[in-house]
Design a protein around this motif. Sequence first.
Motif, short mmCIF file in Angstrom:
data_model
loop_
_atom_site.label_atom_id
_atom_site.label_comp_id
_atom_site.label_asym_id
_atom_site.label_seq_id
_atom_site.Cartn_x
_atom_site.Cartn_y
_atom_site.Cartn_z
N MET A 1 0.69 -1.32 0.04
CA MET A 1 -0.05 0.00 -0.28
C MET A 1 0.67 1.19 -0.01
O MET A 1 1.90 1.33 0.74
N THR A 2 0.50 2.06 -0.85
CA THR A 2 1.31 3.31 -0.91
C THR A 2 0.56 4.63 -0.45
O THR A 2 -0.69 4.76 -0.83
N VAL A 3 1.28 5.42 0.34
CA VAL A 3 0.60 6.61 0.75
C VAL A 3 1.21 8.09 0.18
O VAL A 3 2.36 8.13 0.25
N THR A 4 0.22 8.66 -0.45
CA THR A 4 0.70 9.87 -0.97
C THR A 4 0.06 11.14 -0.56
O THR A 4 -1.20 10.92 -0.05
N THR A 5 0.78 12.14 -0.25
CA THR A 5 0.22 13.31 0.46
C THR A 5 -0.54 14.16 -0.75
O THR A 5 -0.08 14.39 -1.91
N LEU A 6 -1.56 14.95 -0.34
CA LEU A 6 -2.33 15.61 -1.29
C LEU A 6 -1.86 17.16 -1.18
O LEU A 6 -1.47 17.51 -0.05
N LYS A 7 -1.58 17.45 -2.41
CA LYS A 7 -1.05 19.03 -2.34
C LYS A 7 -2.21 19.94 -2.48
O LYS A 7 -3.24 19.63 -3.28
#
Length: 50
Positions: free
Chosen positions: A1-7
């Motif tokens: 599972m990959t976590v990306t931060t929202l800009k």
Amino acid sequence: MTVTTLKKAETARPAPKLTCTWVPVRGDDGRTRMEMRWVDQTSRTARHAA
């Protein structure tokens, strides 16, 4: 599972502050009536300061 931060895309331009206020509206018959309209608070304060 990959976590990306929202800009945040709206950092440069904040949302306009809308306020409901009475504004004069000239009708087709030439008479002026008052109507409640949503207006941008920033442009309204700049116009009153002039």
